[in-house]
Design a protein around this motif. Structure first.
Motif, PDB file in Angstrom:
ATOM      1  N   THR A  85     -74.913  10.555  30.981  1.00 59.58           N
ATOM      2  CA  THR A  85     -76.122  10.183  29.667  1.00 59.58           C
ATOM      3  C   THR A  85     -75.830   8.705  29.512  1.00 59.58           C
ATOM      4  O   THR A  85     -76.745   8.374  28.795  1.00 59.58           O
ATOM      5  N   HIS A  86     -74.662   8.178  29.065  1.00 59.85           N
ATOM      6  CA  HIS A  86     -74.722   6.707  28.462  1.00 59.85           C
ATOM      7  C   HIS A  86     -75.036   5.603  29.488  1.00 59.85           C
ATOM      8  O   HIS A  86     -75.129   3.890  29.708  1.00 59.85           O
ATOM      9  N   CYS A  87     -75.219   5.668  30.584  1.00 58.89           N
ATOM     10  CA  CYS A  87     -75.414   4.781  31.766  1.00 58.89           C
ATOM     11  C   CYS A  87     -76.494   4.178  31.727  1.00 58.89           C
ATOM     12  O   CYS A  87     -77.413   4.320  31.732  1.00 58.89           O
ATOM     13  N   PRO A  88     -75.886   2.483  31.798  1.00 60.32           N
ATOM     14  CA  PRO A  88     -76.583   1.803  31.537  1.00 60.32           C
ATOM     15  C   PRO A  88     -77.684   1.123  31.797  1.00 60.32           C
ATOM     16  O   PRO A  88     -79.080   0.787  32.218  1.00 60.32           O
ATOM     17  N   ASP A  89     -78.019   1.529  33.515  1.00 62.41           N
ATOM     18  CA  ASP A  89     -78.682   0.984  34.610  1.00 62.41           C
ATOM     19  C   ASP A  89     -78.797   1.502  35.388  1.00 62.41           C
ATOM     20  O   ASP A  89     -80.020   2.934  35.416  1.00 62.41           O
TER      21      ASP A  89
END
Length: 219
Positions: A85-89
């Motif tokens: 869920t913290h993935c930026p892309d």
């Protein structure tokens, strides 16, 4: 990033993908539609040989707190993606793409379950995962688990991931991982795999719709 701003960001990505659909269709539509007509039972994308290498097997917890296994989704076509869920892309873009495919399917979406399996069990708690997937699509299922459970699921799907230290990232680290979407038949059998950028969501939905009709599925 708090859960509210994260959810708002996901909704913006979904709207952006819808806006880009027409542009992508102009660039890729002719080739993809030709492939859809000539091979109606095959999804476009990166083909993988050696079907037995991928095993649809896991024991995890869904975003409502229910213990689930691969058998919990018997009778449903499944779109499975591993990320965090913290993935930026790649994660929000791919998951929004999956949600768009579901929208394109219309009533046939009732035969398909999109599944998001975390590779970051330390941060992806049930509440975090619930807020994330509920912002994407009402049929999206988020799965979490212990480090061992997640590692086993990833190993069975032949998914690569690793923790990477990054001072600029939340909590000082991020997760590097592969970005494939796995297509599973209602009996849990691996059918295909593709990347979000391979074709417009409408094209994938059209081919998936044909696949549902030709092979049959129970909702």
């Amino acid at each position: 990033m708090d859960q509210t701003s994260n959810a708002d960001g996901l909704r913006r990505i979904r709207r952006g993908l819808w806006a880009l659909t027409g542009v992508a269709a102009v660039a890729l539509g002719a080739a993809v539609l030709w492939q859809a007509r000539t091979t109606p039972a095959a999804l476009p994308g990166t083909r993988v040989t050696g079907e037995a290498a991928i095993s649809n097997a896991y024991t995890l917890i869904d975003h409502t707190g229910r213990s689930v296994t691969a058998d919990s989704f018997d009778g449903q076509w499944q779109l499975v993606f591993f990320g965090f869920t913290h993935c930026p892309d790649i994660c929000p873009t791919t998951l929004a793409y999956m949600a768009q495919v579901m929208d394109e399917l219309g009533p046939k979406a009732a035969q398909v379950t999109p599944i998001f399996i975390t590779v970051d069990p330390a941060r992806d708690t049930r509440d975090v995962m619930a807020a994330y997937v509920e912002a994407l699509h009402p049929r999206m299922v988020g799965l979490i688990g212990t480090e061992g459970q997640v590692a086993e699921a990833a190993r069975n799907f032949r998914v690569w991931y690793e923790r990477t230290e990054d001072e600029a990232a939340p909590d000082g680290y991020t997760m590097a991982h592969s970005g494939y979407i796995y297509v599973l038949a209602p009996d849990g059998r691996f059918v295909d795999v593709w990347l979000e950028g391979d074709a417009p969501a409408e094209s994938f939905a059209n081919n998936l719709s044909t696949l549902l009709q030709t092979t049959g599925s129970s909702s």
